[in-house]
Motif scaffolding. Structure first.
Motif, PDB file in Angstrom:
ATOM      1  N   LYS A 179       6.916  -2.791  -1.053  1.00 32.15           N
ATOM      2  CA  LYS A 179       6.888  -4.170  -1.549  1.00 32.15           C
ATOM      3  C   LYS A 179       6.605  -5.139  -0.406  1.00 32.15           C
ATOM      4  N   ARG A 180       7.277  -4.900   0.736  1.00 32.62           N
ATOM      5  CA  ARG A 180       7.066  -5.772   1.905  1.00 32.62           C
ATOM      6  C   ARG A 180       5.610  -5.711   2.351  1.00 32.62           C
ATOM      7  N   GLU A 208       3.431  -7.627  -0.085  1.00 31.44           N
ATOM      8  CA  GLU A 208       3.572  -9.075   0.101  1.00 31.44           C
ATOM      9  C   GLU A 208       2.806  -9.544   1.334  1.00 31.44           C
ATOM     10  N   GLU A 209       2.861  -8.749   2.427  1.00 35.32           N
ATOM     11  CA  GLU A 209       2.105  -9.110   3.633  1.00 35.32           C
ATOM     12  C   GLU A 209       0.610  -9.092   3.356  1.00 35.32           C
TER      13      GLU A 209
END
Length: 101
Positions: A63-64, A67-68
């Motif tokens: 997820k991180r 998002e990046e």
């Protein structure tokens, strides 16, 4: 499984002794076996929890990263729009028609 041929001359005491000996070799569930089963169950539960933690951590990392990547794409899109406007490519079709005429 071993088979024993019983001779007619075999005594009844021998047959009883042999029966007890064979039955003594058959494992009977004991308190220790029950504790061992409980210990295995607890270990399996701990392993399940550890696997869930790893899966959760992997999902968070994914997820991180997503998002990046989204932030990077938004930034690239804004730069592209800015360069298109700078190069006068951001005109509408009507504006291009007027400029061509």
């Amino acid at each position: 499984m071993k088979r024993l041929a019983v001779d007619p001359s075999t005594t009844s005491e021998y047959i009883e002794w042999l029966g007890r000996r064979i039955n003594d070799n058959i494992p009977v569930p004991s308190q220790g076996d029950n504790q061992l089963a409980e210990k295995h169950e607890k270990m399996n539960l701990k392993l399940d929890i550890d696997v869930q933690k790893l899966e959760t951590e992997n999902l968070r990392k994914g997820k991180r990263k997503a998002e990046e990547d989204l932030i990077s794409l938004k930034t690239d899109y804004k730069k592209l729009l800015l360069s298109a406007r700078t190069a006068r490519l951001g005109k509408t079709s009507e504006q291009w028609c007027q400029e061509i005429q």
